[in-house]
Enzyme design. Structure first.
Site, PDB file in Angstrom:
ATOM      1  N   SER A   1      31.514  22.870 -19.555  1.00 38.80           N
ATOM      2  CA  SER A   1      30.922  21.686 -18.931  1.00 38.80           C
ATOM      3  C   SER A   1      29.563  21.362 -19.527  1.00 38.80           C
ATOM      4  CB  SER A   1      30.748  21.963 -17.430  1.00 38.80           C
ATOM      5  OG  SER A   1      29.900  21.002 -16.848  1.00 38.80           O
TER       6      SER A   1
ATOM      7  N   TYR B   1      26.652  27.452 -11.722  1.00 43.21           N
ATOM      8  CA  TYR B   1      27.866  26.912 -12.337  1.00 43.21           C
ATOM      9  C   TYR B   1      27.694  26.826 -13.856  1.00 43.21           C
ATOM     10  CZ  TYR B   1      31.369  23.258 -13.372  1.00 43.21           C
ATOM     11  OH  TYR B   1      32.407  22.527 -13.888  1.00 43.21           O
TER      12      TYR B   1
ATOM     13  N   LYS C   1      29.754  28.989 -16.658  1.00 42.76           N
ATOM     14  CA  LYS C   1      30.514  28.342 -17.732  1.00 42.76           C
ATOM     15  C   LYS C   1      30.039  28.863 -19.095  1.00 42.76           C
ATOM     16  CE  LYS C   1      33.336  25.387 -15.655  1.00 42.76           C
ATOM     17  NZ  LYS C   1      34.800  25.540 -15.797  1.00 42.76           N
TER      18      LYS C   1
END
Lengths: 326, 326
Positions: free
Chosen positions: A126, A154, A158
């Site tokens: 992402s 997050y 990732k």
């Protein structure tokens, strides 16, 4: 060829599954089975009706042993706890994003040892790996070799998974490719409460006759990708040769850089002033801060070399969405 | 103040422990206890005699529950499986480097929840996060914002742990600082078979009257740090304010860039031609390829801002080693 998609009932997972079944092949090989695993059961009627589709629902970590009983020639790993969840529940992010990916990779390493074949592995990373803060501001233009300094759990998770994919690939356990997805707009469906949600909502809601709030200053610049462009990028990266992919570092998929004002102007051109007038600018400092921390300009040489263009304009993105909604 | 050093019986762990006990303080606080945990028992007589020292031996993952029964105000996490081990045994690297660090960080998160205090956490990362291959060559000069593309499982695991340290710090669970150590030369002791081993051996062995092999072309450039400079860097990073440290990204400690030929010339200046003549150049392609893949030139602005100079010359490094050996 037997394919597994994690997050296979999600928006992108469903689109990817449909596209794969339409094509009927991946890397020139016919698709025999397409297993869709997701926390939620697959509900798409077209997918449910296809005899190649296998469905599996539940927590990925708990489903893994059963899922990996058979061999997978290709895995698209899209499943993930989302940004807001990971920020609110630190342990959940570690478990759903880091631990689940580690366990999946370990299962594929065992498969490779058993079969002698390194499965194709696409990892959906992402743009959230990028971010800046006071100490380390984000550069104005993000390039393929810009150092990510993630500002969320997050993004960290990732970025960690990208490293694991690179190392499992270097060791020959998988043929892994990680690509960083941009904010997808226009997403269909209902508002999902994500900080980026308004980037779909300010188009989707007015077109459906519903008022919408724009929580940032219209001069805010963002980097977007339409659903079609995103899926095309995922498939191109999956089918690229190792030399075309270029190394083992995650690749930035193409981005359309626009301001929110330009998005609203495109909406007005597409649907008229009355529709565009359903959007009210009502700044929300928290959302503005999050969205303002995301990169908005990219020079993505690797994506260009793969022949992956960004969406041509936000007008084209709206046209795509309206055709889909019809 | 209660301090824990993992890898506390290793070369750097022992040096760090001695320095801390000599100083008697860390961050201006008196040191009450210094717990040294290591796979191997602490054997240094000076450390064994100090009443502040607690010893603990065994596998870190197995020792963790017992070690974390008490609270630690500061942790220096130096323990690691080394590069060669991780390449030969993939699962060992994941366990000893990634899983052990994760578990240690989780234990400190629990401690922070219990005490309300975020413990100081120094993570010993490594220059091994950098590397290049055909697809993605290493830039000629490595800067603080150069994107690491690790070419070994060890480098990948170190880089992943850097990300975890950054995120646990952002969340306020620890006050974490990761610094990348350079190749330490001259290490005392016996040859350890590491690819970098000759960078100490070509000085240490001849000075002890023993012949030594130099397995790379003398024109090979390397980036080194003496033991004293390395320990000074670790302590400065640990004691820096957050603003001084600058962000949460790992910092490159200072490096002395020299060629192997310059190292040998310095040896001759220090100990004479007869000693230097004990080194025979006998290229080993495998070692030359590994060492040639390491960065040799750095511009480390963050280290400079912390007032951390590299060693002035390899002559000074040899002088330091000879004084230690005396």
């Amino acid at each position: 060829m037997n394919i597994l998609i994690t997050g296979g009932a999600g928006f992108l997972g469903t689109l990817l599954a449909r596209r794969l079944l339409q094509r009927g092949t991946l890397c020139g090989q016919p698709i025999d089975t397409l297993t869709l695993t997701d926390l939620h059961p697959v509900a798409d009627p077209g997918l449910l009706a296809d005899p190649r589709v296998r469905r599996d629902a539940g927590d990925l970590l708990q489903r893994l042993d059963s899922l990996m009983a058979g061999d997978h020639d290709a895995v698209f790993h899209l499943a993930s706890a989302v940004s807001g969840e990971c920020e609110a529940d630190f342990a959940l992010g570690l478990r759903s994003n880091l631990e689940a990916t580690r366990r999946l990779l370990e299962a594929l390493r065992a498969q490779q040892a058993r079969t002698g074949q390194a499965p194709l592995f696409f990892f959906a990373s992402s743009v959230a790996v990028y971010g800046g803060d006071e100490a380390v501001p984000l550069p104005p233009v993000v390039r393929d070799d810009t150092l990510p300094t993630p500002q969320s759990s997050y993004g960290i998770q990732k970025f960690i998974c990208e490293q694991l994919v690179a190392d499992y690939t270097r060791k020959g356990y998988i043929d892994g490719r990680a690509a960083r997805l941009m904010t997808v707009s226009v997403r269909p469906g209902r508002p999902n409460g994500a900080a980026s949600g308004f980037l779909s909502g300010i188009v989707r809601e007015p077109l459906a006759g519903i008022d919408a709030i724009c929580p940032v200053d219209p001069s805010t610049a963002v980097a977007l990708s339409s659903p079609d462009t995103t899926i095309a990028g995922i498939l191109r990266v999956a089918e690229a040769s190792r030399a075309e992919f270029g190394g083992r570092t995650a690749l930035n998929l193409p981005a359309l850089s626009v301001t929110v004002a330009e998005m609203l102007q495109a909406l007005e051109r597409s649907a008229g002033q009355a529709v565009a007038a359903r959007v009210t600018v009502q700044p929300d400092a928290a959302i503005a801060r999050i969205v303002g921390g995301w990169p908005s300009r990219f020079e993505s040489e690797r994506a260009r070399r793969l022949g992956l263009p960004a969406d041509a304009s936000f007008d084209a993105v709206i046209t795509q969405f309206r055709a889909l909604a019809r």
